[in-house]
Design a protein around this motif. Structure first.
Motif, PDB file in Angstrom:
ATOM      1  N   VAL A 109     -14.324   7.013  30.898  1.00 17.93           N
ATOM      2  CA  VAL A 109     -14.750   6.077  31.939  1.00 17.93           C
ATOM      3  C   VAL A 109     -13.517   5.441  32.558  1.00 17.93           C
ATOM      4  N   VAL A 110     -13.441   5.487  33.888  1.00 18.34           N
ATOM      5  CA  VAL A 110     -12.384   4.788  34.608  1.00 18.34           C
ATOM      6  C   VAL A 110     -13.022   3.602  35.324  1.00 18.34           C
ATOM      7  N   ALA A 111     -12.505   2.411  35.078  1.00 19.97           N
ATOM      8  CA  ALA A 111     -13.124   1.201  35.622  1.00 19.97           C
ATOM      9  C   ALA A 111     -12.049   0.169  35.915  1.00 19.97           C
ATOM     10  N   ASN A 112     -12.435  -0.843  36.653  1.00 18.14           N
ATOM     11  CA  ASN A 112     -11.543  -1.973  36.894  1.00 18.14           C
ATOM     12  C   ASN A 112     -11.353  -2.750  35.594  1.00 18.14           C
ATOM     13  N   ALA A 113     -10.165  -3.265  35.408  1.00 13.30           N
ATOM     14  CA  ALA A 113      -9.863  -3.983  34.163  1.00 13.30           C
ATOM     15  C   ALA A 113     -10.812  -5.148  33.924  1.00 13.30           C
ATOM     16  N   SER A 114     -11.304  -5.768  34.984  1.00 16.41           N
ATOM     17  CA  SER A 114     -12.201  -6.916  34.820  1.00 16.41           C
ATOM     18  C   SER A 114     -13.576  -6.514  34.296  1.00 16.41           C
ATOM     19  N   HIS A 115     -13.872  -5.216  34.266  1.00 17.01           N
ATOM     20  CA  HIS A 115     -15.194  -4.751  33.825  1.00 17.01           C
ATOM     21  C   HIS A 115     -15.166  -4.143  32.421  1.00 17.01           C
ATOM     22  N   ALA A 116     -14.100  -4.363  31.685  1.00 16.21           N
ATOM     23  CA  ALA A 116     -13.947  -3.729  30.376  1.00 16.21           C
ATOM     24  C   ALA A 116     -15.109  -4.026  29.443  1.00 16.21           C
ATOM     25  N   SER A 117     -15.446  -5.302  29.307  1.00 15.38           N
ATOM     26  CA  SER A 117     -16.505  -5.661  28.359  1.00 15.38           C
ATOM     27  C   SER A 117     -17.858  -5.145  28.813  1.00 15.38           C
ATOM     28  N   ALA A 118     -18.119  -5.150  30.112  1.00  9.67           N
ATOM     29  CA  ALA A 118     -19.404  -4.654  30.623  1.00  9.67           C
ATOM     30  C   ALA A 118     -19.573  -3.176  30.333  1.00  9.67           C
ATOM     31  N   VAL A 119     -18.519  -2.386  30.523  1.00  6.96           N
ATOM     32  CA  VAL A 119     -18.591  -0.955  30.235  1.00  6.96           C
ATOM     33  C   VAL A 119     -18.909  -0.724  28.767  1.00  6.96           C
ATOM     34  N   GLU A 120     -18.156  -1.367  27.889  1.00  5.56           N
ATOM     35  CA  GLU A 120     -18.364  -1.151  26.458  1.00  5.56           C
ATOM     36  C   GLU A 120     -19.748  -1.612  26.014  1.00  5.56           C
ATOM     37  N   GLU A 121     -20.181  -2.777  26.491  1.00  5.70           N
ATOM     38  CA  GLU A 121     -21.485  -3.299  26.092  1.00  5.70           C
ATOM     39  C   GLU A 121     -22.623  -2.403  26.588  1.00  5.70           C
ATOM     40  N   GLN A 122     -22.530  -1.957  27.837  1.00 11.16           N
ATOM     41  CA  GLN A 122     -23.634  -1.167  28.379  1.00 11.16           C
ATOM     42  C   GLN A 122     -23.724   0.205  27.723  1.00 11.16           C
ATOM     43  N   LEU A 123     -22.594   0.836  27.443  1.00 14.18           N
ATOM     44  CA  LEU A 123     -22.652   2.144  26.794  1.00 14.18           C
ATOM     45  C   LEU A 123     -23.071   2.011  25.332  1.00 14.18           C
ATOM     46  N   ALA A 124     -22.623   0.965  24.650  1.00 13.17           N
ATOM     47  CA  ALA A 124     -23.050   0.742  23.267  1.00 13.17           C
ATOM     48  C   ALA A 124     -24.549   0.510  23.184  1.00 13.17           C
ATOM     49  N   ALA A 125     -25.123  -0.108  24.218  1.00 14.67           N
ATOM     50  CA  ALA A 125     -26.558  -0.404  24.223  1.00 14.67           C
ATOM     51  C   ALA A 125     -27.414   0.853  24.257  1.00 14.67           C
ATOM     52  N   VAL A 126     -26.843   1.972  24.721  1.00 12.72           N
ATOM     53  CA  VAL A 126     -27.594   3.236  24.738  1.00 12.72           C
ATOM     54  C   VAL A 126     -26.951   4.252  23.793  1.00 12.72           C
ATOM     55  N   ASP A 127     -26.200   3.736  22.811  1.00 13.66           N
ATOM     56  CA  ASP A 127     -25.611   4.567  21.747  1.00 13.66           C
ATOM     57  C   ASP A 127     -24.708   5.673  22.273  1.00 13.66           C
ATOM     58  N   LEU A 128     -23.922   5.352  23.284  1.00 15.93           N
ATOM     59  CA  LEU A 128     -22.956   6.303  23.821  1.00 15.93           C
ATOM     60  C   LEU A 128     -21.549   5.778  23.567  1.00 15.93           C
ATOM     61  N   SER A 129     -20.699   6.631  23.011  1.00 17.07           N
ATOM     62  CA  SER A 129     -19.335   6.226  22.679  1.00 17.07           C
ATOM     63  C   SER A 129     -18.355   7.033  23.516  1.00 17.07           C
ATOM     64  N   PRO A 130     -17.714   6.417  24.499  1.00 19.74           N
ATOM     65  CA  PRO A 130     -16.731   7.148  25.295  1.00 19.74           C
ATOM     66  C   PRO A 130     -15.490   7.460  24.477  1.00 19.74           C
ATOM     67  N   GLN A 131     -14.812   8.551  24.833  1.00 18.32           N
ATOM     68  CA  GLN A 131     -13.550   8.855  24.149  1.00 18.32           C
ATOM     69  C   GLN A 131     -12.430   7.978  24.664  1.00 18.32           C
ATOM     70  N   ALA A 132     -12.587   7.468  25.902  1.00 23.87           N
ATOM     71  CA  ALA A 132     -11.578   6.573  26.460  1.00 23.87           C
ATOM     72  C   ALA A 132     -12.200   5.751  27.573  1.00 23.87           C
ATOM     73  N   VAL A 133     -11.747   4.510  27.693  1.00 20.86           N
ATOM     74  CA  VAL A 133     -12.075   3.655  28.834  1.00 20.86           C
ATOM     75  C   VAL A 133     -10.747   3.261  29.464  1.00 20.86           C
ATOM     76  N   ILE A 134     -10.490   3.815  30.648  1.00 15.58           N
ATOM     77  CA  ILE A 134      -9.235   3.561  31.349  1.00 15.58           C
ATOM     78  C   ILE A 134      -9.459   2.398  32.301  1.00 15.58           C
ATOM     79  N   LEU A 135      -8.665   1.356  32.134  1.00 16.54           N
ATOM     80  CA  LEU A 135      -8.875   0.121  32.879  1.00 16.54           C
ATOM     81  C   LEU A 135      -7.781  -0.027  33.934  1.00 16.54           C
TER      82      LEU A 135
END
Length: 328
Positions: free
Chosen positions: A37-63
């Motif tokens: 996932v490539v996202a704006n640095a300000s959205h780091a927690s939202a990305v992790e929380e939303q994907l965790a909520a549907v049991d999806l684990s990204p290999q990387a979140v690039i901020l």
């Protein structure tokens, strides 16, 4: 509802799950590695929380430390994926794809060409003379269901869009891509070498914390800002298009959302605390306050926080005018 701190990717507009969650679900299965996932640095927690909520684990979140358009963002992902010959499927996380099987079939048709080094885009089968999208002229067939790109067409005036629709040899440019990570980076080095250098340097100097990668801000700031279409796809030689009818929509307006939503018997769609009586062809949404409507038709009514927007159907592209007028 879509604001810098919570853009539409993080909203549940078309289903119970958010658009980010729905996009990430398209990568579930034996054929797919965990997503990047490539996202704006300000959205780091939202990305992790939303994907965790549907049991999806990204290999990387690039901020990204700042926005630099799609080509640099994809370059960061290609580097994080190993910059090798693995195919990289690039999907914006604010699109609707209703027919996932048709999409996956198009991916399967394109993969042999991708393995051979082609850069593939997916052309959306058009059903209207849309002036808000770029178009692609579909060229000679390369394999069954995949063609050489004859040319990319900028967002056209209505008469040109009508002619392209009637011709039957054009597709909408949906902004979804498939290519080997190394071939994309090679094309970047040829056509915009400064972008490739800046992306690599920012990743070499990146801070890493678990799956989170924070590219070096100074290095990334030097990166030219350009779309993948301008930087690579319109310049490279081996570019192909896989036309596909997959129920695609980029949900670019409230009218577009009404068009793809499940409607009641009176052609209304609504969400949140809403009561509608004797009304037809309306879209009504609230994330808080109650909205009550009676005896109206052809309206879009949206309540978000302390703001309420009311406009006639067909004019939802004018939301930007409203936002400008509301600024202090």
């Amino acid at each position: 509802m879509s604001r810098p701190e919570k853009p539409k990717q993080f909203l549940a507009l078309t289903a119970e799950e958010t658009m980010l969650q729905l996009t990430a679900r398209r990568t579930v299965g034996a054929d797919y590695a965990a997503p990047i996932v490539v996202a704006n640095a300000s959205h780091a927690s939202a990305v992790e929380e939303q994907l965790a909520a549907v049991d999806l684990s990204p290999q990387a979140v690039i901020l990204e430390p700042m926005a630099r358009n799609t080509a640099p963002a994809i370059a960061l992902a290609a580097i994080a994926a190993g910059a090798g010959d693995a195919p990289l499927l690039v999907m914006p996380s604010d699109h609707v794809i209703a027919d996932l099987e048709a999409f996956r079939a198009a991916i399967a048709r394109a993969l042999p060409l991708v393995a051979d080094g082609w850069l593939v885009t997916f052309g959306i089968t058009p059903d209207a003379p849309e002036t808000g999208y770029g178009w692609i002229k579909v060229g000679e067939p390369l394999v069954e269901g995949v063609h050489r790109v004859d040319r990319f067409v900028e967002k056209p005036p209505l008469d040109k869009a009508e002619a392209m629709l009637a011709s039957g040899d054009h597709a909408w440019n949906g902004g979804i891509f498939l290519f080997r990570a190394d071939k994309f980076l090679e094309a970047l080095d040829v056509h915009v070498p400064a972008m490739g250098r800046a992306a690599r340097q920012s990743m070499e100097r990146a801070a890493r914390d678990g799956i989170c990668i924070r590219p070096d801000a100074e290095s990334f700031a030097a990166c030219p800002s350009d779309s993948i279409d301008y930087a690579v796809m319109e310049r490279a030689d081996r570019v192909a298009v896989a036309p596909v009818a997959m129920g695609w929509n980029d949900v670019g307006s409230w009218d577009a959302l009404h068009a793809i939503s499940e409607l009641d018997a009176e052609l209304n769609t609504h969400g949140g605390n809403v009561t509608i009586l004797d009304s037809t062809n309306c879209l009504v949404r609230s994330d808080g306050v109650r909205i009550a409507m009676v005896g109206v038709k052809d309206l879009i009514v949206v309540a978000s926080g302390n703001d309420v927007m009311i406009l006639p159907r067909g004019r939802s592209q004018e939301v930007k005018r409203l936002i400008e007028a509301m600024k202090p």
